[in-house]
Design a protein around this motif. Structure first.
Motif, PDB file in Angstrom:
ATOM      1  N   ILE A  43      -1.030   5.359  -1.863  1.00  0.00           N
ATOM      2  CA  ILE A  43      -1.932   4.478  -1.121  1.00  0.00           C
ATOM      3  C   ILE A  43      -1.293   4.083   0.195  1.00  0.00           C
ATOM      4  O   ILE A  43      -0.248   3.443   0.209  1.00  0.00           O
ATOM      5  CB  ILE A  43      -2.266   3.236  -1.964  1.00  0.00           C
ATOM      6  CG1 ILE A  43      -2.988   3.709  -3.227  1.00  0.00           C
ATOM      7  CG2 ILE A  43      -3.060   2.226  -1.176  1.00  0.00           C
ATOM      8  CD1 ILE A  43      -3.516   2.625  -4.087  1.00  0.00           C
ATOM      9  N   PRO A  44      -1.906   4.465   1.339  1.00  0.00           N
ATOM     10  CA  PRO A  44      -1.375   4.040   2.638  1.00  0.00           C
ATOM     11  C   PRO A  44      -1.443   2.509   2.737  1.00  0.00           C
ATOM     12  O   PRO A  44      -2.415   1.908   2.281  1.00  0.00           O
ATOM     13  CB  PRO A  44      -2.316   4.690   3.652  1.00  0.00           C
ATOM     14  CG  PRO A  44      -3.087   5.709   2.901  1.00  0.00           C
ATOM     15  CD  PRO A  44      -3.120   5.274   1.474  1.00  0.00           C
ATOM     16  N   VAL A  45      -0.444   1.922   3.320  1.00  0.00           N
ATOM     17  CA  VAL A  45      -0.330   0.467   3.339  1.00  0.00           C
ATOM     18  C   VAL A  45      -1.479  -0.186   4.108  1.00  0.00           C
ATOM     19  O   VAL A  45      -1.806  -1.346   3.906  1.00  0.00           O
ATOM     20  CB  VAL A  45       1.052   0.058   3.910  1.00  0.00           C
ATOM     21  CG1 VAL A  45       1.122   0.302   5.404  1.00  0.00           C
ATOM     22  CG2 VAL A  45       1.402  -1.371   3.573  1.00  0.00           C
ATOM     23  N   MET A 103      -0.276  -5.543  -2.274  1.00  0.00           N
ATOM     24  CA  MET A 103       0.821  -4.930  -3.019  1.00  0.00           C
ATOM     25  C   MET A 103       1.910  -5.920  -3.387  1.00  0.00           C
ATOM     26  O   MET A 103       2.142  -6.915  -2.722  1.00  0.00           O
ATOM     27  CB  MET A 103       1.429  -3.782  -2.219  1.00  0.00           C
ATOM     28  CG  MET A 103       2.215  -4.235  -1.013  1.00  0.00           C
ATOM     29  SD  MET A 103       2.781  -2.807  -0.046  1.00  0.00           S
ATOM     30  CE  MET A 103       3.697  -3.663   1.245  1.00  0.00           C
ATOM     31  N   GLY A 104       2.600  -5.626  -4.511  1.00  0.00           N
ATOM     32  CA  GLY A 104       3.812  -6.338  -4.867  1.00  0.00           C
ATOM     33  C   GLY A 104       5.015  -5.575  -4.336  1.00  0.00           C
ATOM     34  O   GLY A 104       4.927  -4.388  -4.039  1.00  0.00           O
ATOM     35  N   VAL A 133       6.828   1.507  -0.120  1.00  0.00           N
ATOM     36  CA  VAL A 133       7.042   0.127   0.319  1.00  0.00           C
ATOM     37  C   VAL A 133       6.558  -0.908  -0.690  1.00  0.00           C
ATOM     38  O   VAL A 133       6.887  -2.084  -0.581  1.00  0.00           O
ATOM     39  CB  VAL A 133       6.365  -0.166   1.678  1.00  0.00           C
ATOM     40  CG1 VAL A 133       7.053   0.611   2.789  1.00  0.00           C
ATOM     41  CG2 VAL A 133       4.877   0.153   1.636  1.00  0.00           C
ATOM     42  N   GLY A 134       5.764  -0.494  -1.657  1.00  0.00           N
ATOM     43  CA  GLY A 134       5.272  -1.469  -2.618  1.00  0.00           C
ATOM     44  C   GLY A 134       4.474  -0.810  -3.723  1.00  0.00           C
ATOM     45  O   GLY A 134       4.402   0.418  -3.796  1.00  0.00           O
ATOM     46  N   ALA A 179      -0.133   2.082  -8.716  1.00  0.00           N
ATOM     47  CA  ALA A 179      -0.036   3.169  -7.741  1.00  0.00           C
ATOM     48  C   ALA A 179       0.936   2.771  -6.641  1.00  0.00           C
ATOM     49  O   ALA A 179       0.988   1.598  -6.251  1.00  0.00           O
ATOM     50  CB  ALA A 179      -1.406   3.488  -7.151  1.00  0.00           C
ATOM     51  N   PRO A 180       1.707   3.741  -6.152  1.00  0.00           N
ATOM     52  CA  PRO A 180       2.681   3.441  -5.103  1.00  0.00           C
ATOM     53  C   PRO A 180       1.996   3.264  -3.750  1.00  0.00           C
ATOM     54  O   PRO A 180       1.024   3.951  -3.439  1.00  0.00           O
ATOM     55  CB  PRO A 180       3.559   4.689  -5.076  1.00  0.00           C
ATOM     56  CG  PRO A 180       2.675   5.787  -5.559  1.00  0.00           C
ATOM     57  CD  PRO A 180       1.726   5.161  -6.546  1.00  0.00           C
TER      58      PRO A 180
END
Lengths: 448, 448
Positions: free
Chosen positions: B211-213, B135-136, B242-243, B232-233
């Motif tokens: 999306i779970p981290v 993730m960004g 968070v990203g 997608a978050p």
């Protein structure tokens, strides 16, 4: 899809509560409906299709593997199907229709509204696997002298008219000149950051990738991947804007290409999971028939040494080891080479180096296996000569396997033959023939 | 990249006009620079890196295969490298750093500005191959009571401040509640179509994929593919934003996963095109060593029938055919099964059906090959008995190959062992042992 959702639909169907199941189905994403159809057995699939038929969402078809798609289409009526296809974006409609046989295509086309039909028919005129088949037709293109404010007003007005031809989703605004040639593009996030008075030609990207309508989809995928594109304009021979390719279409292509290479290397023509056994067997037989020839050539080589084997039967015990280790090592080199060709990492510029390296890798591992097998054969048959012969044969065959494992796919690629499909047979022939020849030949020379 | 550009740089380097070459290099896309480095030989690569060093663009690293990346990094100084890495988005920086060894990681981290360092270090705390690594961190999130007009004003203002933390490109606006939990998202094309007075909570998509981290990247890729996502978050365990993961990261993952499966099936641990021969040989040796065991087991089976072979040497000539055709047919079934497991098309729900079908396919092709080989063996050795024996062995081995080709990967997958890596060895053992046993066993029974 949630296992839960899938479970509940299963339960409802088991319980015979069809209307509740139909309700749940209607709420699912088309890709989840496709998953359900894929995993159902024959009877369940028929039931699911019956439930889906009244309001069939043609997007489901886009998510199905080709064989299963044909089966589902056969069970729908042409009219219902055409109504469903008419709802799709042109690129998805072309994608769904292109794999059908002529009759099915005509049945659907005849039932499409004239405008959609014209677009789909035009899409079908582009070569298979070309950018023209992938691209969508609805896009946002505006002249370069427009301002951000003008663009926003245009989009807001277009969104409220009934027959809006704005795409459902878009990621770039394409800027065109009076001849409808692409001058550049503006990503939406740039539009949002700019004040109303800013001219589009002040914020456009000029250095963009224009995709020729005839470009092969594999090449399109490589462009998207290399340059991190999300959408790109498709242009005709006169550089006029004719369509847009978005990254979701490309993701499918990347999947398909990788899958095609993997299946080809395994000797399978295409994903045949949903085909009937007889048809699967037939499609795979061709590959097996070619391999029978390879196996027969190896057998003829062995026959030349029948006299030697009769005297030293240990050779018959050991000879498959030499051939199969050559095959395994060669396949390693082959796999790396086929993959590197697909990603354009292996080219004329570095071919000699890569092939030479594989020969060296074969030498190293040949020496290692020579020691192991030499010692085992010596102890097993209590003969240092047999140990020496298998060791020498191992080195010869593995060097050969390494060189040919890289060379064969490279040469096939140069000859415009798909290396993923054809390399394996040639390689096996080489490693079998060289393996048996080296081992039995040396044995005849040394032992008799 | 244009062949032309590549050609001109080559020419400039040949002609020794280094400053002109450096100028051209500076204008190239990082992915094209990476291509040049990949295709250069040792000396040329050193020269290119020397030219690139003064203004090295760390994004080039993101496009390089891991082995080559290590080599390039070694040739750069830590300070220059850290300066380059500091320019990257967090996700790209994490991607570049994560594969380095501990010392190299520390050298770069120590030279990063504190803020970037904290983000990268946090990124590295997420499990490998997880959404957290992909993730960004820079994204646009706003409260749901905002209007489109307020959002536009905010973005325009943020774009003009110097230390703007807007991402360079974004595709969705994430709507969050006061606890920073994701309520929904608005694609930019929706924002552009809406009038200023419209509230964001009137146009947001609520039914989005969060999306779970900790989600595995393979699962992330499947979500993007199935639902045609562009961004997608990513949320933590408390559902806080968070990203963000964007589709270009996912395209790389899809490529990597498909490549990993293909290489694994070919007995190669990873793309080793750029590694030295000795290190490549070592990494591939493990696979070969396992296969020696398989080959030895087959040899032991053959040895049991040494007496038979001594009397009828034709058996030694024909026996590899039975084993190798079983191997080929089994590999076909195996390839389809491994691929279907990777795409979740083969599940517990349809496993019995798929395995049964493969057995049937084996029976059909076994019968076809039995006729062909039976006739050939009869004519070759003028013995109807030998023809009958090889025909029967062929049917037995191909049915077995089909069943095991589908069963082995399925069972391995259930046992959480990667079927792409391990299936081949088990399958070859089965097809060799069954092939030799059936053929030589039947021959001993019938001929002696």
């Amino acid at each position: 899809m949630d296992q839960k959702d899938q479970g509940s639909i299963e339960e409802l169907l088991e319980a015979g509560d069809l209307s509740a199941a139909a309700g749940m189905l209607a709420d699912l994403h088309p890709s989840d409906v496709a998953d359900l159809l894929e995993q159902a057995d024959e009877d369940r699939r028929e039931l699911l299709i019956a439930l889906l038929r009244p309001q069939f969402d043609a997007e489901v078809l886009a998510y199905l593997p080709v064989d299963l798609r044909d089966e589902v289409i056969e069970r729908l009526e042409p009219k219902a199907l055409a109504a469903a296809v008419a709802e799709l974006d042109t690129d998805d409609a072309v994608d769904v229709i292109q794999d059908l046989d002529e009759d099915a295509q005509q049945a659907i086309l005849a039932n499409l509204p004239p405008e959609a039909r014209a677009l789909v028919e035009e899409g079908l005129t582009y070569p298979e696997y070309s950018a023209g088949r992938l691209m969508g037709r609805t896009l946002v293109s505006v002249p370069e002298f427009w301002t951000v404010g003008g663009l926003l007003d245009y989009l807001r007005a277009a969104a409220t008219t009934d027959d809006s031809d704005l795409p459902a989703e878009f990621y770039d605004i394409f800027i065109v000149d009076p001849m409808h040639r692409v001058v550049g593009s503006v990503p939406l996030s740039r539009v949002l950051r700019a004040r109303r008075g800013v001219k589009l030609n002040e914020i456009l990207h000029k250095d963009i990738r224009r995709i020729p309508v005839t470009m092969d989809q594999e090449e399109v995928a490589r462009l998207f991947r290399n340059y991190g594109l999300v959408s790109a304009p498709v242009v005709d021979a006169a550089q006029r804007l004719v369509g847009v390719i978005t990254v979701d279409d490309v993701v499918d292509v990347i999947e398909e290409e990788a899958e095609a290479d993997m299946l080809a290397m395994g000797g399978v023509g295409g994903d045949d999971l949903y085909r009937a056994a007889a048809s699967t067997a037939l499609s795979r037989f061709r590959w097996l028939a070619v391999n029978v020839l390879t196996a027969l050539i190896a057998a003829v080589v062995i026959e030349q040494f029948a006299g030697t084997i009769e005297k030293v039967v240990a050779l018959a015990v050991l000879m498959p080891i030499v051939a199969s280790m050559g095959g395994n090592a060669g396949t390693q080199a082959l796999t790396v080479a086929v993959r590197a060709l697909a990603t354009k990492e292996l080219t004329k510029a570095n071919a000699a180096r890569v092939i030479g390296k594989e020969g060296l890798v074969g030498l190293f591992n040949g020496l290692a296996l020579a020691v192991i097998m030499g010692v085992i054969a010596y102890l097993w048959f209590n003969s240092p000569l047999i140990g020496g012969v298998i060791a020498a044969a191992m080195v010869i065959n593995l060097v050969c396997a390494g060189l040919c494992g890289a060379l064969i796919p490279f040469v096939l690629d140069r000859m415009k033959i798909d290396p993923a499909v054809a390399s394996g047979v040639f390689l096996t022939t080489v490693t079998d023939v060289v393996g048996f020849l080296a081992f039995l030949g040396l044995a005849t020379f040394v032992l008799l």
